[in-house]
Design a protein around this motif. Structure first.
Motif, short mmCIF file in Angstrom:
data_model
loop_
_atom_site.label_atom_id
_atom_site.label_comp_id
_atom_site.label_asym_id
_atom_site.label_seq_id
_atom_site.Cartn_x
_atom_site.Cartn_y
_atom_site.Cartn_z
N ASN A 4 -20.48 4.23 -47.50
CA ASN A 4 -19.84 2.95 -47.14
C ASN A 4 -18.43 2.85 -47.69
OD1 ASN A 4 -22.04 2.07 -45.70
ND2 ASN A 4 -22.94 0.98 -47.44
N GLU A 5 -18.15 3.53 -48.78
CA GLU A 5 -16.80 3.53 -49.35
C GLU A 5 -15.92 4.60 -48.72
OE1 GLU A 5 -17.76 4.20 -53.40
OE2 GLU A 5 -18.13 2.10 -53.85
N LEU A 6 -16.54 5.67 -48.25
CA LEU A 6 -15.80 6.80 -47.70
C LEU A 6 -15.33 6.55 -46.26
CD1 LEU A 6 -14.86 9.63 -48.44
CD2 LEU A 6 -17.00 10.50 -47.51
N LEU A 7 -16.11 5.83 -45.49
CA LEU A 7 -15.78 5.60 -44.08
C LEU A 7 -14.43 4.88 -43.89
CD1 LEU A 7 -16.67 6.00 -41.16
CD2 LEU A 7 -17.84 3.79 -41.32
N PRO A 8 -14.15 3.80 -44.62
CA PRO A 8 -12.82 3.16 -44.44
C PRO A 8 -11.66 4.08 -44.81
CG PRO A 8 -14.30 1.68 -45.59
CD PRO A 8 -14.99 2.99 -45.50
N LEU A 9 -11.86 4.95 -45.79
CA LEU A 9 -10.80 5.89 -46.17
C LEU A 9 -10.58 6.93 -45.07
CD1 LEU A 9 -11.56 6.49 -49.95
CD2 LEU A 9 -9.88 4.96 -48.93
N LEU A 10 -11.66 7.39 -44.49
CA LEU A 10 -11.56 8.35 -43.40
C LEU A 10 -10.87 7.73 -42.18
CD1 LEU A 10 -12.28 11.18 -42.38
CD2 LEU A 10 -14.45 10.23 -41.60
N LEU A 11 -11.25 6.51 -41.86
CA LEU A 11 -10.61 5.82 -40.74
C LEU A 11 -9.13 5.55 -41.01
CD1 LEU A 11 -13.43 3.31 -39.73
CD2 LEU A 11 -12.76 5.42 -38.56
N ALA A 12 -8.80 5.24 -42.25
CA ALA A 12 -7.40 5.03 -42.60
C ALA A 12 -6.61 6.33 -42.48
CB ALA A 12 -7.29 4.48 -44.02
#
Length: 106
Positions: A4-12
């Protein structure tokens, strides 16, 4: 770090790739357009304003106030710079060969 923390970073990071592709691809297109334009300064200045405005707004929206997403977006932007540079290296017209040969002139 959870998923859940990694997905926003990947999308960014992916958004940074898109922003960088637009920015540096637009720069490449502008340089090619300026060569044959009767008003090169207008093309350069207008392109700079448009590319900077879109990139800065994109960074602002993607980051959402989180420095980690901003950093991830910046990494994607930087990777896009290298990718566009590599993809457009040999994409010039016939004059690019002349320019390379001119570098060896005495």
């Amino acid at each position: 770090m959870t998923m859940n923390e990694l997905l926003p970073l990947l999308l960014a990071g992916i958004a940074g790739l898109a922003l960088g592709g637009f920015f540096f691809g637009g720069l490449w297109w502008t340089v090619r357009k300026v060569v044959s334009s009767p008003r090169p300064a207008l093309w350069v200045f207008g392109s700079l304003l448009l590319r900077m405005a879109i990139a800065l707004c994109g960074f602002y929206l993607v980051s959402g106030g989180d420095w980690q997403r901003l950093l991830s977006c910046l990494v994607g932007f930087t990777i896009a710079r290298f990718a566009v540079t590599r993809l457009t290296r040999g994409a010039g017209d016939a004059r690019s060969g002349v320019a390379k040969e001119a570098g060896y002139a005495p």
